[in-house]
Design an enzyme around this catalytic site. Sequence first.
Site, PDB file in Angstrom:
ATOM      1  N   CYS A   2       0.840  -1.193   0.000  1.00 28.20           N
ATOM      2  CA  CYS A   2       0.000   0.000   0.000  1.00 28.20           C
ATOM      3  C   CYS A   2       0.877   1.245   0.000  1.00 28.20           C
ATOM      4  O   CYS A   2       1.870   1.318   0.705  1.00 28.20           O
ATOM      5  CB  CYS A   2      -0.953   0.069   1.182  1.00 28.20           C
ATOM      6  SG  CYS A   2      -2.108  -1.284   1.255  1.00 28.20           S
ATOM      7  N   ARG A  30       4.056  -0.412  -4.715  1.00 26.10           N
ATOM      8  CA  ARG A  30       3.721  -0.938  -3.388  1.00 26.10           C
ATOM      9  C   ARG A  30       2.364  -1.633  -3.374  1.00 26.10           C
ATOM     10  O   ARG A  30       2.007  -2.284  -2.400  1.00 26.10           O
ATOM     11  CB  ARG A  30       3.699   0.207  -2.368  1.00 26.10           C
ATOM     12  CG  ARG A  30       5.034   0.874  -2.170  1.00 26.10           C
ATOM     13  CD  ARG A  30       4.907   1.965  -1.139  1.00 26.10           C
ATOM     14  NE  ARG A  30       4.717   1.409   0.177  1.00 26.10           N
ATOM     15  CZ  ARG A  30       5.671   1.294   1.094  1.00 26.10           C
ATOM     16  NH1 ARG A  30       6.877   1.715   0.823  1.00 26.10           N
ATOM     17  NH2 ARG A  30       5.416   0.780   2.257  1.00 26.10           N
ATOM     18  N   TRP A  85      -2.814  -2.656  -1.835  1.00 26.86           N
ATOM     19  CA  TRP A  85      -2.468  -4.065  -2.016  1.00 26.86           C
ATOM     20  C   TRP A  85      -3.312  -4.799  -0.983  1.00 26.86           C
ATOM     21  O   TRP A  85      -3.075  -4.681   0.211  1.00 26.86           O
ATOM     22  CB  TRP A  85      -0.968  -4.268  -1.758  1.00 26.86           C
ATOM     23  CG  TRP A  85      -0.486  -5.654  -2.051  1.00 26.86           C
ATOM     24  CD1 TRP A  85      -0.057  -6.131  -3.265  1.00 26.86           C
ATOM     25  CD2 TRP A  85      -0.350  -6.735  -1.134  1.00 26.86           C
ATOM     26  NE1 TRP A  85       0.323  -7.442  -3.141  1.00 26.86           N
ATOM     27  CE2 TRP A  85       0.158  -7.848  -1.851  1.00 26.86           C
ATOM     28  CE3 TRP A  85      -0.614  -6.898   0.221  1.00 26.86           C
ATOM     29  CZ2 TRP A  85       0.406  -9.073  -1.263  1.00 26.86           C
ATOM     30  CZ3 TRP A  85      -0.375  -8.131   0.819  1.00 26.86           C
ATOM     31  CH2 TRP A  85       0.143  -9.203   0.077  1.00 26.86           C
ATOM     32  N   ASN A 111      -1.791   1.999   5.836  1.00 24.25           N
ATOM     33  CA  ASN A 111      -0.934   0.918   5.367  1.00 24.25           C
ATOM     34  C   ASN A 111      -0.616   0.063   6.584  1.00 24.25           C
ATOM     35  O   ASN A 111      -0.180   0.587   7.603  1.00 24.25           O
ATOM     36  CB  ASN A 111       0.348   1.537   4.772  1.00 24.25           C
ATOM     37  CG  ASN A 111       1.378   0.492   4.399  1.00 24.25           C
ATOM     38  OD1 ASN A 111       1.056  -0.685   4.276  1.00 24.25           O
ATOM     39  ND2 ASN A 111       2.607   0.930   4.227  1.00 24.25           N
ATOM     40  N   GLY A 112      -0.856  -1.238   6.490  1.00 22.71           N
ATOM     41  CA  GLY A 112      -0.590  -2.111   7.631  1.00 22.71           C
ATOM     42  C   GLY A 112      -1.802  -2.972   7.925  1.00 22.71           C
ATOM     43  O   GLY A 112      -2.649  -3.181   7.053  1.00 22.71           O
ATOM     44  N   GLU A 507      17.492 -17.531  -7.646  1.00 26.68           N
ATOM     45  CA  GLU A 507      17.050 -16.169  -7.959  1.00 26.68           C
ATOM     46  C   GLU A 507      16.528 -16.091  -9.399  1.00 26.68           C
ATOM     47  O   GLU A 507      15.521 -15.423  -9.666  1.00 26.68           O
ATOM     48  CB  GLU A 507      18.217 -15.187  -7.722  1.00 26.68           C
ATOM     49  CG  GLU A 507      17.998 -13.756  -8.196  1.00 26.68           C
ATOM     50  CD  GLU A 507      16.823 -13.029  -7.547  1.00 26.68           C
ATOM     51  OE1 GLU A 507      16.234 -13.557  -6.584  1.00 26.68           O
ATOM     52  OE2 GLU A 507      16.476 -11.936  -8.038  1.00 26.68           O
ATOM     53  N   LYS A 511      12.765 -14.960 -10.521  1.00 23.69           N
ATOM     54  CA  LYS A 511      12.450 -13.910 -11.500  1.00 23.69           C
ATOM     55  C   LYS A 511      11.444 -14.417 -12.520  1.00 23.69           C
ATOM     56  O   LYS A 511      10.494 -13.721 -12.861  1.00 23.69           O
ATOM     57  CB  LYS A 511      13.717 -13.433 -12.246  1.00 23.69           C
ATOM     58  CG  LYS A 511      14.672 -12.560 -11.465  1.00 23.69           C
ATOM     59  CD  LYS A 511      14.178 -11.167 -11.144  1.00 23.69           C
ATOM     60  CE  LYS A 511      13.461 -11.092  -9.830  1.00 23.69           C
ATOM     61  NZ  LYS A 511      14.172 -11.061  -8.590  1.00 23.69           N
ATOM     62  N   GLU A 514       7.952 -14.678 -10.953  1.00 24.34           N
ATOM     63  CA  GLU A 514       7.322 -13.383 -10.697  1.00 24.34           C
ATOM     64  C   GLU A 514       6.865 -12.691 -11.970  1.00 24.34           C
ATOM     65  O   GLU A 514       5.801 -12.084 -11.999  1.00 24.34           O
ATOM     66  CB  GLU A 514       8.339 -12.431 -10.037  1.00 24.34           C
ATOM     67  CG  GLU A 514       8.698 -12.750  -8.627  1.00 24.34           C
ATOM     68  CD  GLU A 514       9.763 -11.785  -8.138  1.00 24.34           C
ATOM     69  OE1 GLU A 514       9.444 -10.968  -7.273  1.00 24.34           O
ATOM     70  OE2 GLU A 514      10.908 -11.838  -8.632  1.00 24.34           O
ATOM     71  N   HIS A 530      18.470 -36.817  -7.178  1.00 25.87           N
ATOM     72  CA  HIS A 530      17.778 -37.131  -5.918  1.00 25.87           C
ATOM     73  C   HIS A 530      16.288 -36.806  -5.999  1.00 25.87           C
ATOM     74  O   HIS A 530      15.627 -36.703  -4.978  1.00 25.87           O
ATOM     75  CB  HIS A 530      18.432 -36.368  -4.760  1.00 25.87           C
ATOM     76  CG  HIS A 530      19.860 -36.746  -4.552  1.00 25.87           C
ATOM     77  ND1 HIS A 530      20.252 -37.988  -4.124  1.00 25.87           N
ATOM     78  CD2 HIS A 530      21.003 -36.047  -4.770  1.00 25.87           C
ATOM     79  CE1 HIS A 530      21.569 -38.046  -4.058  1.00 25.87           C
ATOM     80  NE2 HIS A 530      22.046 -36.878  -4.452  1.00 25.87           N
ATOM     81  N   LYS A 633       5.978  -4.212  -3.648  1.00 25.92           N
ATOM     82  CA  LYS A 633       7.427  -4.052  -3.491  1.00 25.92           C
ATOM     83  C   LYS A 633       7.900  -4.167  -2.041  1.00 25.92           C
ATOM     84  O   LYS A 633       8.810  -4.918  -1.743  1.00 25.92           O
ATOM     85  CB  LYS A 633       7.822  -2.698  -4.082  1.00 25.92           C
ATOM     86  CG  LYS A 633       9.303  -2.456  -4.089  1.00 25.92           C
ATOM     87  CD  LYS A 633       9.915  -2.779  -5.413  1.00 25.92           C
ATOM     88  CE  LYS A 633      11.407  -2.721  -5.387  1.00 25.92           C
ATOM     89  NZ  LYS A 633      11.992  -3.883  -6.066  1.00 25.92           N
TER      90      LYS A 633
HETATM   91  C1  F6R Z   1      11.762 -10.460  -5.605  1.00 25.10           C
HETATM   92  C2  F6R Z   1      11.581  -9.433  -4.615  1.00 25.10           C
HETATM   93  C3  F6R Z   1      11.279  -9.842  -3.225  1.00 25.10           C
HETATM   94  C4  F6R Z   1      12.121  -9.019  -2.241  1.00 25.10           C
HETATM   95  C5  F6R Z   1      11.712  -9.345  -0.802  1.00 25.10           C
HETATM   96  C6  F6R Z   1      12.576  -8.624   0.206  1.00 25.10           C
HETATM   97  O1  F6R Z   1      12.016  -9.935  -6.871  1.00 25.10           O
HETATM   98  O2  F6R Z   1      11.662  -8.264  -4.902  1.00 25.10           O
HETATM   99  O3  F6R Z   1      11.482 -11.203  -3.052  1.00 25.10           O
HETATM  100  O4  F6R Z   1      13.461  -9.296  -2.460  1.00 25.10           O
HETATM  101  O5  F6R Z   1      10.379  -8.992  -0.609  1.00 25.10           O
HETATM  102  O6  F6R Z   1      12.472  -7.252   0.053  1.00 25.10           O
HETATM  103  P1  F6R Z   1      13.542  -6.270   0.685  1.00 25.10           P
HETATM  104  O7  F6R Z   1      14.833  -6.521   0.016  1.00 25.10           O
HETATM  105  O8  F6R Z   1      12.993  -4.908   0.397  1.00 25.10           O
HETATM  106  O9  F6R Z   1      13.602  -6.583   2.145  1.00 25.10           O
END
Ligand code: F6R
Length: 638
Positions: A2, A30, A85, A111-112, A507, A511, A514, A530, A633
């Site tokens: 949010c 966000r 969100w 937000n929260g 990672e 990606k 996502e 395995h 985010k």
């Molecule tokens: C993946 C992504 C998330 C963040 C995670 C931690 O692309 O962006 O997995 O890495 O939410 O976020 P931060 O780094 O802001 O603590």
Amino acid sequence: MCGIIGYISGKSQKENIEVLIEGLKALEYRGYDSAGLVSISNENLIYKKSLGQVKNLEADVNKILNSSPVFGEGDYSIGIAHTRWATHGVPSELNSHPHTDCNENIFVIHNGIIENYKELKNILEKGGHIFKSQTDTEVIPHLLEKFLKENNNNSNKFDLSFLETLKIIKGAFAIAVIFKELPEMIYVAKLSSPLVIGIGENENYIASDPSALIGNTKKVIYLKDGEYAKVSKNNVNIFNFQSQSVEGEIKKEITELEWDIERAQKGDYPDFMMKEICEASEVLKKALMGRIKIDQNNPGNSFIKLGGLESIEEELKSAKRIIILGCGTSYYAGMVAEYLFKKVSKIPTEVFLASEFRYREEVFVPDTIVIAISQSGETADTIAAIKKCHDNNLTVIGIVNVVGSTISRITDSGVYNHAGPEIGVASTKAFISQLSVLALVSLYIAQIKNKSFDKNLISELNNLGDKMDAILKEENISKIKSFAEKYSNKKDFLYLGRNFNYPVALEGALKLKEISYIHAEGYAGGEMKHGPLAMIDENFPTFAIATRNKKDNVIQDKLFSNLEEIKARKGEILCIATEGDENINHITNDLIYIPETLEELEPLLVIIPMQLFAYYVGKAKNLDVDKPRNLAKSVTVE
Ligand code: F6R
């Protein structure tokens, strides 16, 4: 999660709304289920909520502005806006913010999570309050309405009602409130969710994230947990709502933001994700700036300087164990660091998902240093894990991108990423930056602990930018794009890597998940036999990291065997390999070359084609790569 923005000035309502909408656009990463705003100027009130992205709200509000008289400059114009969100209640206009009391006199954005909202809602409904939404937030305007009525004869009724509400709600919140009856003031409060106040001239702002203020002001005040503020056009008054004694006003330091507007805009790029991937070498440069001291005549004398860690140098010298904490991409960066710290700094290291660490039983031993990694600096799980470490008297270092964020303030020392704002929801440049900073930290620890390490690491790290730029050359990008198009109709993908590149495989898979919503699993190559090998057939391709370096090729040989096993089961293979390595040709269907580097630094190069691949698969599927569905985010809730 949010986004919150608020603005108060002596400007017109149209300008007020423009600032709110631009702020929401900057905060859209966000949350983007729905958005809403309220703006009041010389008694003209505009209140609108729209489902979907901020552009829908913008169009709806423009229609209202075009059909109603636009007020010129007056004494004030005030507004708050929110991009959502969803946590409680489906994404809908009714559930979007601002929420109001029964008579639409009080407007609240939040937000929260209000944890005790059910019991509060019950009490309020019994008292005759009518709720319109399924959200937890809506209890706030109704509580304010109730307390305003009870304090009606008190000249200080707004302050009192706000305080009484803050004392009764439990959970995490950053909230902003406008009372229609008192339209020259925005009330804000913070507990465990971020909130920042932007200071202007004859105008002030509030936001959940400083990125919403870029281009308007660089002067900000970060509220701490338990603080509330009254923000008017010319004043900001801050108090504490948690202390038992009635404290006076709190004097706060004004912080200067270092980000500029260009870094928060797409420029000529089609999306933030592409822009941020292409910033790799710049991000590396910023992470290393002033921190690597190269001795040109005698490279062996080169050294690392990390000002942010000098205050804990003695503790680091005597440290016997390192714990690394993070979530998502930041956790994977931490996994790479585990390999680095063991190999370069020669110190026992363990990496934990912050969300698991906060609840599990842990054996804490003396002389342990904790490193918390977070791009946003606001991730709730990481914050909770840090608090647990502090409760056990451990020193915590923060590796954080957002200057002034909660984690940067609660950690004992730290190293900033200086990567600039990352707007794309999926982390790309932040990962590169985290790996760069962690490489520096591993070298710094080795240096102060007098551990012998390969001095070429320092010069190679310093030169890696050119190799990143080589990967990002037009012809390479088009090649990766064509592979992405070829594989974009697949339903599953396996990502394989070993050693330093195992976390990079994880990672890379994250990606793809996502950005393209394709099921992707990251595995350590040696684990294939395995279990995962059972999934492989002609419809289940593998993206393998099969790089080679001068020091040690055992790993590559082992991975080749894993790939042969896949090929024998008709699985298609796409490989990242080291330039000039032709041994790979007979195994792989498709091949992406990257320049050779030291194995410790390979993740910094390998991840770039993986990010580009995920990007182009998303594009081939016509998806919004900057705003993947269901994600936000900053994950400021559990
Ligand atoms: C993946 C992504 C998330 C963040 C995670 C931690 O692309 O962006 O997995 O890495 O939410 O976020 P931060 O780094 O802001 O603590």
